[in-house]
Write a protein that holds these residues in place. Structure first.
Motif, PDB file in Angstrom:
ATOM      1  N   GLY A 130      -0.475   7.112   2.827  1.00 30.31           N
ATOM      2  CA  GLY A 130      -0.354   5.663   2.993  1.00 30.31           C
ATOM      3  C   GLY A 130       1.015   5.266   3.514  1.00 30.31           C
ATOM      4  O   GLY A 130       1.151   4.268   4.227  1.00 30.31           O
ATOM      5  N   TYR A 171      -0.032   7.712  -5.959  1.00 29.34           N
ATOM      6  CA  TYR A 171      -1.023   8.471  -5.185  1.00 29.34           C
ATOM      7  C   TYR A 171      -2.359   7.750  -5.100  1.00 29.34           C
ATOM      8  O   TYR A 171      -3.407   8.379  -4.955  1.00 29.34           O
ATOM      9  CB  TYR A 171      -1.234   9.883  -5.748  1.00 29.34           C
ATOM     10  N   THR A 172      -2.345   6.448  -5.193  1.00 29.16           N
ATOM     11  CA  THR A 172      -3.569   5.663  -5.011  1.00 29.16           C
ATOM     12  C   THR A 172      -3.233   4.408  -4.211  1.00 29.16           C
ATOM     13  O   THR A 172      -2.122   3.891  -4.285  1.00 29.16           O
ATOM     14  CB  THR A 172      -4.192   5.222  -6.355  1.00 29.16           C
ATOM     15  N   ILE A 173      -4.221   3.950  -3.463  1.00 25.37           N
ATOM     16  CA  ILE A 173      -4.123   2.657  -2.792  1.00 25.37           C
ATOM     17  C   ILE A 173      -5.307   1.848  -3.306  1.00 25.37           C
ATOM     18  O   ILE A 173      -6.462   2.183  -2.999  1.00 25.37           O
ATOM     19  CB  ILE A 173      -4.181   2.794  -1.255  1.00 25.37           C
ATOM     20  N   ASP A 183      -6.445   5.901   1.660  1.00 20.86           N
ATOM     21  CA  ASP A 183      -5.791   6.039   2.962  1.00 20.86           C
ATOM     22  C   ASP A 183      -6.771   5.704   4.084  1.00 20.86           C
ATOM     23  O   ASP A 183      -6.428   4.983   5.026  1.00 20.86           O
ATOM     24  CB  ASP A 183      -5.276   7.469   3.168  1.00 20.86           C
ATOM     25  N   PRO A 230       1.158  11.452   0.039  1.00 21.02           N
ATOM     26  CA  PRO A 230       0.859  10.013   0.047  1.00 21.02           C
ATOM     27  C   PRO A 230       0.858   9.479   1.482  1.00 21.02           C
ATOM     28  O   PRO A 230       1.816   8.857   1.944  1.00 21.02           O
ATOM     29  CB  PRO A 230       1.997   9.418  -0.793  1.00 21.02           C
ATOM     30  N   LYS A 276       2.533   1.685  -3.435  1.00 24.17           N
ATOM     31  CA  LYS A 276       1.550   2.131  -4.431  1.00 24.17           C
ATOM     32  C   LYS A 276       1.205   3.600  -4.222  1.00 24.17           C
ATOM     33  O   LYS A 276       1.114   4.366  -5.184  1.00 24.17           O
ATOM     34  CB  LYS A 276       0.274   1.284  -4.358  1.00 24.17           C
ATOM     35  N   ASP A 277       1.018   4.013  -2.967  1.00 22.05           N
ATOM     36  CA  ASP A 277       0.634   5.393  -2.690  1.00 22.05           C
ATOM     37  C   ASP A 277       1.759   6.363  -3.046  1.00 22.05           C
ATOM     38  O   ASP A 277       1.509   7.410  -3.637  1.00 22.05           O
ATOM     39  CB  ASP A 277       0.241   5.543  -1.219  1.00 22.05           C
ATOM     40  N   ALA A 281       0.835  -1.213   0.000  1.00 22.63           N
ATOM     41  CA  ALA A 281       0.000   0.000   0.000  1.00 22.63           C
ATOM     42  C   ALA A 281       0.864   1.256   0.000  1.00 22.63           C
ATOM     43  O   ALA A 281       0.598   2.204  -0.745  1.00 22.63           O
ATOM     44  CB  ALA A 281      -0.933  -0.004   1.206  1.00 22.63           C
TER      45      ALA A 281
END
Length: 175
Positions: free
Chosen positions: A149, A28-30, A83, A147, A23-24, A20
């Protein structure tokens, strides 16, 4: 053999937290599958480690409370939706009292992350950072998101050794 299987199941949470965070930081996404996998893996892990109904209920309550807190932070624009979901799924795994450590370390890591990004986004450092990979250059862009995460991952990994599940494995190993 059983203790080894239990230990393997315990690796799921830290491994997914690291995925996670990566990826974040890079996109900028989980993805939702990470939060769903954390939730789905928690219950069999807890049952194999012998957590009773009371402990399971406490974990679920803490996870639900973290979901409400995460949704509130998302609604206020402080964190992203991914998040918020991974925050709740991590709290589900940690239980009490490890969730207190999780909150504290996540908040501190988030602060350090924000200050680091502000420094990276300064005129002085941005040109050096922009020479790196595209994802690193994007982190240095003024106005970009944080980010968070990564901070959740750091908090989760710091708190994980004190979680109810790890303590249950340690107790089972002593028997």
């Amino acid at each position: 053999m059983i203790a080894q299987a239990q230990a393997v199941l315990l690796v799921v949470c830290p491994a997914l937290l690291i995925v996670a965070a990566l990826k974040d930081v890079t996109t900028y996404t989980i993805p939702n599958w990470i939060s769903l996998a954390l939730i789905a893996a928690f219950f069999p892990t807890a049952l194999v480690l012998g957590l009773g109904p009371h402990a399971l209920g406490l974990h679920a309550t803490i996870g639900f409370g973290a979901l409400i807190a995460g949704m509130t932070m998302f609604a206020l624009g402080w964190i992203g939706g991914g998040d918020a979901k991974v925050f709740a799924a991590t709290a589900l795994w940690l239980g009490w009292p490890a969730s207190a450590t999780f909150l504290l370390v996540t908040a501190l890591a988030g602060g350090v992350l924000a200050v680091t990004l502000l420094a990276m986004r300064s005129i002085l450092l941005r040109r050096y950072v922009s020479a790196g990979p595209a994802w690193l250059s994007r982190l240095a862009e003024p106005g970009e998101n944080v980010p968070y995460g990564l901070a959740i991952c750091i908090g989760g990994l710091a708190a994980f050794p004190g979680s109810t599940l790890v303590r249950a494995l340690a107790t089972a190993a002593l028997l």
